[in-house]
Every structure is written in C-alpha cells, then in structure tokens.
Scaffold this active site. Structure first.
Site, PDB file in Angstrom:
ATOM      1  N   GLU A  32       0.829  -1.216   0.000  1.00  0.00           N
ATOM      2  CA  GLU A  32       0.000   0.000   0.000  1.00  0.00           C
ATOM      3  C   GLU A  32       0.863   1.265   0.000  1.00  0.00           C
ATOM      4  O   GLU A  32       0.531   2.248  -0.662  1.00  0.00           O
ATOM      5  CB  GLU A  32      -0.949   0.010   1.206  1.00  0.00           C
ATOM      6  CG  GLU A  32      -2.098  -0.987   1.098  1.00  0.00           C
ATOM      7  CD  GLU A  32      -3.057  -0.674  -0.055  1.00  0.00           C
ATOM      8  OE1 GLU A  32      -3.055   0.457  -0.579  1.00  0.00           O
ATOM      9  OE2 GLU A  32      -3.804  -1.588  -0.450  1.00  0.00           O
ATOM     10  N   TYR A  53      -6.577   6.544   4.211  1.00  0.00           N
ATOM     11  CA  TYR A  53      -6.791   5.521   3.191  1.00  0.00           C
ATOM     12  C   TYR A  53      -5.977   4.261   3.493  1.00  0.00           C
ATOM     13  O   TYR A  53      -6.509   3.145   3.519  1.00  0.00           O
ATOM     14  CB  TYR A  53      -6.441   6.038   1.785  1.00  0.00           C
ATOM     15  CG  TYR A  53      -6.220   4.876   0.860  1.00  0.00           C
ATOM     16  CD1 TYR A  53      -7.307   4.169   0.352  1.00  0.00           C
ATOM     17  CD2 TYR A  53      -4.930   4.405   0.583  1.00  0.00           C
ATOM     18  CE1 TYR A  53      -7.110   3.039  -0.427  1.00  0.00           C
ATOM     19  CE2 TYR A  53      -4.731   3.287  -0.188  1.00  0.00           C
ATOM     20  CZ  TYR A  53      -5.826   2.602  -0.690  1.00  0.00           C
ATOM     21  OH  TYR A  53      -5.628   1.469  -1.425  1.00  0.00           O
ATOM     22  N   ASP A  85      -9.784   5.913  -1.934  1.00  0.00           N
ATOM     23  CA  ASP A  85      -8.694   6.501  -2.722  1.00  0.00           C
ATOM     24  C   ASP A  85      -9.310   7.240  -3.914  1.00  0.00           C
ATOM     25  O   ASP A  85     -10.539   7.397  -4.001  1.00  0.00           O
ATOM     26  CB  ASP A  85      -7.688   5.417  -3.173  1.00  0.00           C
ATOM     27  CG  ASP A  85      -8.281   4.450  -4.179  1.00  0.00           C
ATOM     28  OD1 ASP A  85      -9.516   4.509  -4.423  1.00  0.00           O
ATOM     29  OD2 ASP A  85      -7.523   3.642  -4.749  1.00  0.00           O
TER      30      ASP A  85
END
Ligand code: SF4
Length: 314
Positions: free
Chosen positions: A36, A117, A135
């Site tokens: 991520e 996020y 996102d």
C-alpha cells in the site's frame, strides 16, 4: 443508491475479474502495508518488481528495522518520494519496539507515513476490520454511482462496504475504478454496477467527477557538472533527498567546459531541462566526495544518473 444490489454484483465481478497481484496472495499485514505504501503515487505495474525485491530482502519488520538506511533507499531508488521509504523504516522500528504489527485501525493509522486511506486498506484487507478505504478511484466511482459531485464519499463508501468481508469489498470497489470505471472513457457496457449507476442513468458520466485545476508545471533550466579526477567523479550531498548524492551544479571556482548533452526530467510539478557540462575545479565544495563508479556503490539521484548516461553516450 441500491447498496445491496451493487455489493452483490460487485462481489461476483471481482471474484471473476480481479488481477492476480502479489500482495493479493498474502494475508501478512506487513506485506500488505508495504504494498500500500509503494502504491501511493505509483502505478501497479511499476510497483510489482520493487515489491518482490523489497520483501525478499526485508521479509519482516525486524529485517527492515535493523537494515542500513542506505540499503533501504537503494531498494527504493526509482520509486521516488523517498520520505515513504524512511517512514517505512521508522514504522518498522516502532513495530519491533511494540512487539509486532499493530492489529487495530487507530494503531495502524498512527504508524509513520500512514493516512486514512492506507490505514483503512491495511486494517480491512489484513484483519477484516470494517473501514472503507477511499482513494482516488473509489472517490470517482462513488460520485458516479451517486450521480453527484457533492456526494458524501466516505459515508457512501461505508454504506456500500460489505461488512462480512470489508477487505474484499474495498478491493472490489478500487478494482472497478482501476479497470472499468476509468477516469476518461469508462467501460459502462461492461460494468457490473451499471443497473444501479445514477450517472449512467442520467447521462452525466463524462462530467463526474468535475475536473480539478491542475497545478501549472513549472519549467526550469539547470546545469549539472561532470568534474573528473582520474577515473573518479565529483559528487555533492543531495539537498533534496537525504542519503543521496548529486553531480554538482555550477559552484564558485568551477570552470565550465564543453556541453556533453541535455535531458528533460520532472520532479513533482516542476519540469527541468538539464544541461550536462564538463568542468574543472581547482577547489571543490565542502562535503563533496570523489566517487569511483567502478568500485563504490552509492545512492545517486535519478537526475544525476541520467546526466552520467549522457556522458557515456557522448
Ligand atoms: Fe462507472 Fe459507468 Fe459503471 Fe457507472 S456504469 S459505475 S459510470 S463504469
């Protein structure tokens, strides 16, 4: 919005169409977190080789926490935004001190470099916690599904999330944005949510989300110098990326010589035209070093690497 209908058709579509990505083959929160962070500002295809190399060298928080910063930056080199790599290592050290990867949203959110996020994505995918990950892709899909530029995106995303499997549900919505509900020319005919999409029904897909004013790219001219002594080249500490080295720009006492080449290079919103010139220097800047490219490995900035390639091809 018919949340239940969208949830059902999206889950079916995701099961059949999701991309086989390395970070989808694991439930290890550490590996999911690394992916991520790498995916922030960087395309999936570009991230895959970096992810594989990084995880091979640093398979757990302990390995990352105890590594030399220069090695972490070297494995990150080319992904840009180096503060992400430094934050990863800081967070890994905090994890080791705390006894392992945090298991709740607030503790994940508190890690260096983790925003709303990323905390939602990691906590839902790795631990099944019910946090909607919003996102840019999700924002666009939600506005279109709601048919409104003023939709409360986080609230709608939370309502849309499948609480029995938040990780899969979040990824399905992001995947829909990445593969079908594209920024321009979305593939509405193939979309599993088409029957419930308000923008499609109203014919307003093309105007959602409304275009954002792009920052104006600033064009600048710069010069990098190749100063040689024997087989070695003069480098100065990078002022932009800590731990990296740059070719010097014109400095006091430098005597500029022939132009070796030029190249374009973008750094965030600035577009540079770099001219590369040979130079002589009877006196060198404080903190500079003479680098032997054949015998010493150093983290050299991307712009300086491009300049050295000009030298090779000249
Ligand atoms: Fe996006 Fe079109 Fe699907 Fe609506 S129907 S969610 S605009 S791809």
């Amino acid at each position: 919005m018919d949340y239940a209908a969208i949830r059902r058709s999206l889950a079916r579509w995701f099961q059949r169409n999701q991309r086989d990505l390395p970070w989808r083959r694991t439930r290890d929160p550490y590996a999911i977190w690394i992916s991520e962070i790498m995916l922030q500002q960087t395309r999936v295809a570009a991230v895959i080789p970096y992810y594989d190399r990084f995880l091979k060298r640093f398979p757990n928080p302990e390995a990352l926490a105890t590594a030399a910063e220069a090695e972490v930056l070297a494995l990150w080199s080319g992904l840009g935004y180096y503060s992400r790599a430094r934050n990863l290592q800081k967070a890994a050290r905090d994890m080791v001190a705390a006894g392992g990867f945090p298991r709740d949203y607030a503790s994940i959110r508190a890690l260096a470099g983790v925003g709303d996020y990323t905390a939602a994505a990691v906590s839902s995918i790795a631990f099944g916690l019910p946090h909607a990950a919003v996102d840019g892709n999700v924002r666009r899909v939600i506005m279109r599904l709601a048919g409104s530029a003023t939709a409360d995106v986080p609230a709608e995303a939370t309502k849309l999330m499948d609480r029995r499997n938040p990780g899969r549900s979040n990824q399905a919505l992001m995947e829909l944005g990445a593969l079908i509900c594209l920024p321009s020319a979305p593939l509405c005919v193939e979309c599993p949510a088409q029957a419930s999409c308000e923008a499609f029904r109203q014919g307003t897909v093309a105007s959602l989300p409304p275009p954002r004013l792009k920052p104006v790219a600033v064009r600048k001219e710069r010069t990098l110098l190749i100063v040689r002594r024997g087989g070695r080249i003069l480098l100065v500490p990078s002022t932009r990326v800590k731990g990296f080295w740059d070719l010097p720009e014109p400095f006091e006492k430098a005597i500029l010589g022939a132009t070796v080449g030029s190249f374009g290079h973008s750094i965030t919103t600035s577009r540079y035209r770099f001219e590369v010139r040979e130079a002589l220097a009877p006196k060198v800047p404080v903190g500079s070093i003479w680098w032997d490219p054949k015998n010493s490995i150093l983290n050299v900035s991307t712009a300086s690497k491009k300049a050295l390639e000009c030298l090779q091809s000249s």
